[in-house]
Write an enzyme that holds these catalytic residues in place. Sequence first.
Site, PDB file in Angstrom:
ATOM      1  N   ASP A  94       4.945   6.609  10.733  1.00  0.00           N
ATOM      2  CA  ASP A  94       5.279   7.465  11.865  1.00  0.00           C
ATOM      3  C   ASP A  94       6.027   6.601  12.879  1.00  0.00           C
ATOM      4  O   ASP A  94       5.641   5.449  13.138  1.00  0.00           O
ATOM      5  CB  ASP A  94       4.009   7.989  12.548  1.00  0.00           C
ATOM      6  CG  ASP A  94       3.320   9.089  11.763  1.00  0.00           C
ATOM      7  OD1 ASP A  94       3.725   9.360  10.616  1.00  0.00           O
ATOM      8  OD2 ASP A  94       2.354   9.673  12.307  1.00  0.00           O
ATOM      9  N   HIS A 151       2.883   3.123   4.505  1.00  0.00           N
ATOM     10  CA  HIS A 151       2.736   3.714   3.177  1.00  0.00           C
ATOM     11  C   HIS A 151       3.962   3.439   2.311  1.00  0.00           C
ATOM     12  O   HIS A 151       5.040   3.123   2.819  1.00  0.00           O
ATOM     13  CB  HIS A 151       2.486   5.220   3.301  1.00  0.00           C
ATOM     14  CG  HIS A 151       1.182   5.546   3.958  1.00  0.00           C
ATOM     15  ND1 HIS A 151       0.089   6.004   3.260  1.00  0.00           N
ATOM     16  CD2 HIS A 151       0.789   5.451   5.259  1.00  0.00           C
ATOM     17  CE1 HIS A 151      -0.926   6.194   4.095  1.00  0.00           C
ATOM     18  NE2 HIS A 151      -0.523   5.862   5.311  1.00  0.00           N
ATOM     19  N   SER A 257       4.275  -2.228  15.928  1.00  0.00           N
ATOM     20  CA  SER A 257       5.495  -3.003  15.807  1.00  0.00           C
ATOM     21  C   SER A 257       6.593  -2.233  15.097  1.00  0.00           C
ATOM     22  O   SER A 257       6.798  -1.049  15.370  1.00  0.00           O
ATOM     23  CB  SER A 257       5.213  -4.314  15.091  1.00  0.00           C
ATOM     24  OG  SER A 257       6.327  -5.163  15.158  1.00  0.00           O
TER      25      SER A 257
END
Length: 297
Positions: A94, A151, A257
């Site tokens: 995200d 992911h 980050s």
Amino acid sequence: MSPTLADRLFVALQSVIPQHWFSARIYRLARLTWPPLKDLMIRAFIRHYRVDLSEALEPDPRAYTHFNAFFTRALKADARPLDPDPQAILCPVDGVISQIGTIEEGCLLQAKGRTYRVEELLALAPGEPHPFLGGRFVTLYLSPRDYHRIHMPLAGRLEQMVYAPGRLFSVNRATAALVPNLFARNERLICRFVTEAGPMAVILVGALIVGGLETVWAGEITPPHRGPEPERWDYPSEAQSIQLARGQELGRFHLGSTVILLLPAQSADLDSGWLAGSQVRVGQRLGLWRPAGAISR
């Protein structure tokens, strides 16, 4: 947008503070388990960043052992559906697309007027070959409010992991515009995979306050912050193989980050609709892949 005076002062301050020492103190603070303090930090963070806990596997903020457990929280199983097209390259995090495009003449775009070399990003020895010349890249910035697990964009077998020591500059827009070679200077973890589309690299870039980089196969890599030379772990054979499925968790940031995704030119195309500044989520389609060696029509 040109950097402001405040941006320049922020970058100047980062240049003089002890970045690793400061980040290590935050790392410890984020793991304090005293309920009054950890609950206060979590509530303040939720309020300031307007964090939506309805997607979290554990929606009760008081249930988290410490702030870091809340920050790296898992989501409900159906919170991030994967694009159903089996040829889709999935977004690994995200966040916001900082930059996206083609690796031209061995360089990636960092910000307007600033580029850096892919060899430096990958912590390669001088002259060491790599498969990403002319390939595709996506730089993804995770804000504090985002989900902070990473992911797999494609199913793959881990081939190599490299820990590259470095600085811990912030990776926000202002710092990217002002600090040369930012992503190749900062501490980072380079994960290289073999996939059906060919070679793929997923690079976790550390930053100020980011006190830990972790993978699902090796646990926490930092801290401690090693140095001064890169460390490499090779997984050359099927007997040593670590296989990760499409969409499976790869790792996580302990505080947030940037992730940089590298793909080969011959077998990966990114969708033209994605631009710098686009908001993205885990599992969304970034583009399409072809089997390595296939000819595009």
